[in-house]
Design an enzyme around this catalytic site. Structure first.
Site, PDB file in Angstrom:
ATOM      1  CE  LYS A  32      36.699  38.175  40.807  1.00 25.50           C
ATOM      2  NZ  LYS A  32      37.009  39.071  39.690  1.00 25.50           N
ATOM      3  CB  THR A  33      41.936  38.046  37.848  1.00 23.25           C
ATOM      4  OG1 THR A  33      40.996  38.809  38.615  1.00 23.25           O
ATOM      5  CG2 THR A  33      42.478  38.915  36.719  1.00 23.25           C
ATOM      6  CG  ASP A 219      35.302  39.621  36.929  1.00 24.64           C
ATOM      7  OD1 ASP A 219      34.953  38.648  37.620  1.00 24.64           O
ATOM      8  OD2 ASP A 219      36.264  40.360  37.206  1.00 24.64           O
ATOM      9  CD  GLU A 220      33.902  41.077  41.095  1.00 21.02           C
ATOM     10  OE1 GLU A 220      33.046  40.461  41.769  1.00 21.02           O
ATOM     11  OE2 GLU A 220      35.065  41.244  41.481  1.00 21.02           O
ATOM     12  CD  GLN A 250      34.114  37.745  46.994  1.00 17.07           C
ATOM     13  OE1 GLN A 250      34.808  38.764  47.073  1.00 17.07           O
ATOM     14  NE2 GLN A 250      34.524  36.669  46.347  1.00 17.07           N
ATOM     15  NE  ARG A 582      38.106  41.197  50.462  1.00 18.91           N
ATOM     16  CZ  ARG A 582      38.028  40.517  49.329  1.00 18.91           C
ATOM     17  NH1 ARG A 582      38.679  40.937  48.262  1.00 18.91           N
ATOM     18  NH2 ARG A 582      37.338  39.390  49.253  1.00 18.91           N
TER      19      ARG A 582
END
Length: 632
Positions: A32-33, A219-220, A250, A582
């Protein structure tokens, strides 16, 4: 267009969308980044002025990474005037409130209270109102924070009171507001609430900011609360070029007022939204992803997606069942040491737990085994000597900050005692002796000199001058323990160098702002070779070669605390999904048959999450000598 190379089809579709609302549903490890930064660069390449692009995320670490990636992509693409504004929601609030301080009814030099500052003021308020035996500071601060996160100011909350508890909240909130305003300070929640109130009440400023930032990326997005959603909606305006990037799987911060509904209803809030789903994972093995999919697929409040990867199938997930938490901890330490021996770097190993109390036994095992480790959450800016130095800088810029004045006056000791400070704070300084007044005058002279340095010198020079002028440097030289603490404030000088390119005063303002708004992840020392021990919440946004998820027991993970009754029942499953994803290569899931909690030993049952995982993906640890300590 070189920046389009290496993007998959879904990423490219998102990057090339330049007009109108866009929702990018990005699975864990799905790049995504990369998608966000390449889209920003694409906007610039099509003629959008960099300064008209605003990107907002949730941690300084994420914002810094985004800035670096955008700068790297723009190199070699010709000359551009300026750069996009990339900030956290809170630092954006600071930026807007400092620029329009007069309109917001603030002084530009307002201080930012951290959680510790706010808690101390709430404790004083409880005592002042005679409520210290009825309520805790945490309880009161949590309720006030929740209301502010919902965009509710004290004046509005007063009109909704319908219980004795809510009236008590009003009483404490009133005391808190008096103290905050008297000191010219804002807390974390005020940075959002005051920004929202400014945008709502001043259409001229709102219009100015809408014209300044014509392309907005959040974002997020799954972690936004009502105040953040409203700020984004207002800045986007009537013809929204807004891009939201998030993953409902998330959303793990509902206890911080995050509300998944803003992501789930984005298309309704912004009609005509284009939706792009990123499902290709670049991080983990297929085995790990399949297990994560097994867990999260049982949630209902989500977009249907399944992570896939071109990575290898990978190792089976290792399960370990210990008799006690001590067995579990020594197994984790032993396996971590084995990973180190096989060539995995210590910094690429993480041990995750649901509750902070679990770290104690794990630390004992790591110490016994000689395995280097660090516990994420010990923050540099929360060390006493560092807070002392920062207090001098804060009160020099904001003389109304009683909290910083009191702290600085007493460190180092200079003969200004509690009685003297109490009279100063209560406005009875005229009752002091001439000797006490002389000491205060000398101290204030030092603050004036520090303020002059801040106004004329670089940030690092200002900090260096402060350490000398305040007496902190000399006082810490007097003992061996002091010398260790002195190294920490020298590290503050080194940290301040990164702000030297800014104008005098602005550099220190930014230093103080960043110090106040640091998160746990921002404190992670990248260069330190040690195994990271942290809560699952703190691991969000990070990735490691090997991950241990510990304490997978009913009542612990998933949590079943009575205080969690208001939480989203699907959040624990999302938390497990975050924990699993993770890991790149190795995933270990551990639990114990008995565990000491709240002072008593309890029998436990394996987490229901373990039953959700396809047994073909797992293997039990070779537990010969599993209950033998590494060192007897």
């Amino acid at each position: 267009m070189e920046y389009l190379k290496g993007l998959n089809e879904a990423q490219k579709e998102a990057v090339l969308h330049t007009g109108g609302p866009l929702l990018i549903v990005a699975g864990a490890g799905a790049g995504k980044t990369k998608t966000i930064t390449h889209r920003i660069v694409h906007l610039i390449s099509t003629g959008v002025a960099p300064s008209s692009i605003l990107a907002v995320t949730f941690t300084n670490k994420a914002a810094g990474e985004m800035r670096d990636r955008v700068a790297g992509l723009l190199q070699g693409m010709g000359s551009f005037s300026g750069y996009p504004v990339i900030a956290t929601f809170h630092s954006l609030g600071v930026r807007i409130l400092r620029e329009f301080a007069l309109n917001a009814g603030l002084e530009r030099s307002f201080s930012i209270w951290d959680r510790d500052d706010s808690t101390k003021v709430i404790k004083r308020a409880l005592v002042a109102r005679g409520m210290e035996n009825r309520f805790t500071a945490r309880q009161m601060l949590g309720r006030i924070s929740r209301e502010k996160g919902n965009g509710v100011a004290l004046a509005e909350y007063v009109d909704t009171v319908s219980s004795s508890f809510e009236q008590a909240v009003v009483d404490i909130w009133e005391e808190y507001e008096k103290a905050r305003q008297a000191e010219g300070a804002l807390d974390f929640d005020d940075l959002l609430l005051q920004t929202l109130m400014l945008l709502k009440k001043d259409p001229i400023i709102l219009k100015r900011l809408q014209e300044r930032w014509r392309h907005l990326t959040i974002d997020e997005y799954q972690d936004t609360n009502k105040a953040q959603f409203e700020i984004a909606r207002l800045l986007a305006g009537d013809t929204p070029n807004i891009c939201a990037v998030g993953d409902m799987d998330q959303c793990i911060y509902t206890w911080r007022n995050a509300d998944i509904k803003y992501l789930m209803t984005f298309e309704k809030s912004f009609p005509g939204t284009k939706v792009v789903i990123l499902e290709e994972n670049y991080r983990s093995t297929q085995t790990i992803l399949t297990a994560a999919n097994n867990i999260i697929s049982k949630n209902n409040n989500r977009y249907d997606k399944r992570l896939v990867t071109r990575n290898p199938v990978g190792e089976a997930i290792t399960l370990f069942a210990g008799e006690t938490e001590r067995d579990e901890a020594f197994f984790v330490a032993r396996e971590a040491r084995g990973l180190l021996g096989s060539g995995v770097r210590a910094s690429e190993i993480a041990v995750l737990f649901r509750e902070n109390f679990q770290s104690r036994t794990l630390e004992e095992a790591f110490i016994a085994g000689g395995v280097p480790y660090r516990v994420l959450g010990t923050r540099f800016f929360e060390r006493a000597e560092v807070k002392d130095a920062l207090s001098y800088l804060r009160v020099a810029l904001n003389p109304r900050s009683v909290t910083d004045f009191v702290r600085a006056a007493g460190s180092p000791a200079r003969g200004i005692g509690k009685t003297t400070l109490d009279r100063v704070v209560s406005g009875k300084e005229s009752e002091l002796s001439s000797a006490a007044r002389a000491k205060l005058a000398s101290f204030r002279g030092k603050l004036t000199a520090i303020r002059q340095a801040i106004e004329t010198r670089t940030a690092s020079d200002s900090v260096r001058f402060t350490l000398k002028e305040s007496g902190l440097e000399d006082s810490l030289r007097e003992s061996e323990e002091g010398l260790e603490r002195l190294n920490n404030i020298y590290e503050l000088v080194a940290h301040a160098v990164r702000y030297d390119a800014l104008r005098p005063r602005e550099g220190i303002e930014r230093l103080l702002e960043d110090a106040a708004l640091m998160s746990d992840q921002d404190q992670l020392e990248e260069k330190k070779e040690a195994v990271s021990l942290m809560t699952v919440h703190a691991s969000k946004g990070l990735e490691f070669d090997a991950v241990f998820v510990t304490g997978l027991e009913q009542g612990l993970f998933p949590s079943e605390r009575e205080s969690d009754t208001d939480r989203d029942p699907e959040e624990e499953r999302r938390l497990a999904y975050v924990a699993f994803t993770r890991a790149r290569h190795f995933l270990f899931l551990t639990f114990a048959g008995t565990r000491t909690r709240y002072g008593s030993r309890e029998h436990t049952y394996p987490s229901a999450f373990l039953n959700d995982i396809d047994t073909r993906l797992t293997k039990y640890a070779d537990d010969h000598a599993a209950y033998e300590p590494i060192i007897r």
